[in-house]
Scaffold this active site. Structure first.
Site, mmCIF file in Angstrom:
data_model
loop_
_atom_site.group_PDB
_atom_site.id
_atom_site.type_symbol
_atom_site.label_atom_id
_atom_site.label_comp_id
_atom_site.label_asym_id
_atom_site.label_seq_id
_atom_site.Cartn_x
_atom_site.Cartn_y
_atom_site.Cartn_z
ATOM 1 N N GLU A 222 0.819 -1.215 0.000
ATOM 2 C CA GLU A 222 0.000 0.000 0.000
ATOM 3 C C GLU A 222 0.849 1.259 0.000
ATOM 4 O O GLU A 222 1.816 1.378 0.754
ATOM 5 C CB GLU A 222 -0.896 -0.021 1.235
ATOM 6 C CG GLU A 222 -1.816 1.165 1.388
ATOM 7 C CD GLU A 222 -2.733 0.995 2.588
ATOM 8 O OE1 GLU A 222 -3.193 2.027 3.117
ATOM 9 O OE2 GLU A 222 -2.995 -0.159 3.003
ATOM 10 N N HIS A 298 -10.175 3.026 2.662
ATOM 11 C CA HIS A 298 -9.310 3.434 3.765
ATOM 12 C C HIS A 298 -10.126 3.971 4.937
ATOM 13 O O HIS A 298 -10.988 4.834 4.767
ATOM 14 C CB HIS A 298 -8.356 4.527 3.260
ATOM 15 C CG HIS A 298 -7.640 5.269 4.354
ATOM 16 N ND1 HIS A 298 -7.973 6.558 4.729
ATOM 17 C CD2 HIS A 298 -6.609 4.897 5.145
ATOM 18 C CE1 HIS A 298 -7.167 6.952 5.699
ATOM 19 N NE2 HIS A 298 -6.343 5.976 5.982
#
Length: 361
Positions: A222, A298
């Site tokens: 990520e 997120h």
């Protein structure tokens, strides 16, 4: 036709529940900006947005000085029209983080009103693709933790029935690899381990590090680079078998479109607050679906659980408890999956007394 008669915004601060440190920063507090709207037919909606400690008063000022005065008289059912009007009215500051955060507070309030008016939960009205989504835990993977603490947290998550965890990287390449190796050895092969570099690397650093990490089968890598470095992410994605995940630091659907177009991301992590609300979030999710790319948003699990359940290409929801101090209940979890809320609206049971106690301005 219902019309908006009242709109207000205010700011509260919610301390973090645990120390959270990544490769670039420490998360000290969540500034949460609320927007409340009321309509002439008695309807109401509550929306919100957040920062991780700075900029909240700037978002609040943008709402109070420029955005909210445009709402009275508008039709709350027309979320696309209202969103576009507000976006165009602030063209000088778009695309940008502060404006997107402010737009999100209004847009989520409109969706809350819309869902309550329809008597439907958000996940149904926004698509209704499924009624649950797998969870991965981030709380046991922060960078300040020792390897032993990482392993203990991963084992506890697996024992609790979670299908995966996330751990931060950003120490030396070898130390990151050794920490991941220890976790993988402890949890075995049938458990997902996500990695997050929080934009701390260069493309060459990320490619080198990915080669050290690949043998331990991470689920994704990520934000290896700053979000504006699309070419760098494209290079990383082309030089590793680990899917590259991006999105939490992107503020418009067009930015996601460029990543997808260039094959620079295998996982899209669109954040409803940072992209400007539910309206653009759904555009990004459907853009990703059309390109056969997974969506794993997120943060903001209390809101994202509904959006994950609305679309078919969501694969994981991130578990970071942060609103327990200002809500009356938590998301429901069953066998490592978050369940879609059933109440009309956003599905968040706000504790109004606790919110009022924390109001700063």
């Amino acid at each position: 036709m219902p019309v908006i008669t009242h709109a207000e915004a205010y700011l509260i601060e919610v301390p973090v529940e645990t120390l959270r440190t990544d490769a670039l920063q420490t998360f000290l507090a969540q500034e949460t900006v609320f927007v409340e709207i009321r309509t002439d037919d008695g309807g109401e909606g509550t929306g919100y947005t957040y920062t991780i400690g700075t900029g909240g008063t700037a978002v609040l000022a943008l709402l109070r000085d420029y955005l909210l005065p445009r709402l009275p008289g508008q039709d709350p059912r027309r979320v696309e029209a209202v969103w576009r009007d507000l976006f165009l009215s602030t063209k000088a500051t778009t695309v940008g983080a502060l404006t997107s955060l402010a737009l999100a507070a209004v847009d989520t309030a409109l969706w809350d009103w819309r869902c309550k008016a329809a008597g439907q939960p958000l996940w149904v009205l926004a698509g209704g693709a499924k009624d649950r989504v797998p969870l991965y835990d981030t709380e046991g993977g922060w960078l300040q933790l020792t390897t032993e603490e990482l392993v203990a947290g991963a084992l506890a998550s697996k024992k609790a029935g979670w299908p995966g965890i996330k751990m931060k990287v950003g120490r030396s390449p070898r130390e990151d690899a050794d920490r991941l190796a220890a976790v993988r050895d402890a949890v075995g092969a049938d458990f997902d381990v996500m990695l997050d570099a929080n934009q701390s690397l260069t493309a060459s650093d990320a490619i080198r590090r990915a080669k050290l990490l690949e043998p331990y089968d991470p689920y994704w890598f990520e934000e290896p680079l700053p979000a504006e470095d699309v070419a760098g992410h494209e290079a990383v994605a082309g030089n590793t078998s680990i899917p590259v995940a991006v999105g939490e630091s992107m503020y418009a659907p067009g930015q996601f479109a460029e990543y997808v177009r260039r094959g620079a991301a295998g996982v899209i992590q669109v954040d409803v607050a940072r992209v400007g609300g539910i309206t653009p979030w759904l555009k990004v999710a459907h853009l990703a679906e059309a390109a056969n790319v997974a969506v794993c948003p997120h943060f903001l699990m209390e809101l994202h659980v509904s959006l994950c359940c609305a679309v078919p290409n969501s694969r994981y929801l991130e578990h970071i408890p942060q609103l327990r101090a200002v809500t009356r209940d938590e998301i429901a979890v069953e066998r490592g999956h978050a369940l879609a809320p059933s109440a009309p609206g956003l599905g968040i049971a706000w504790d109004r007394d606790a919110i009022d106690d924390r109001r700063k301005r």
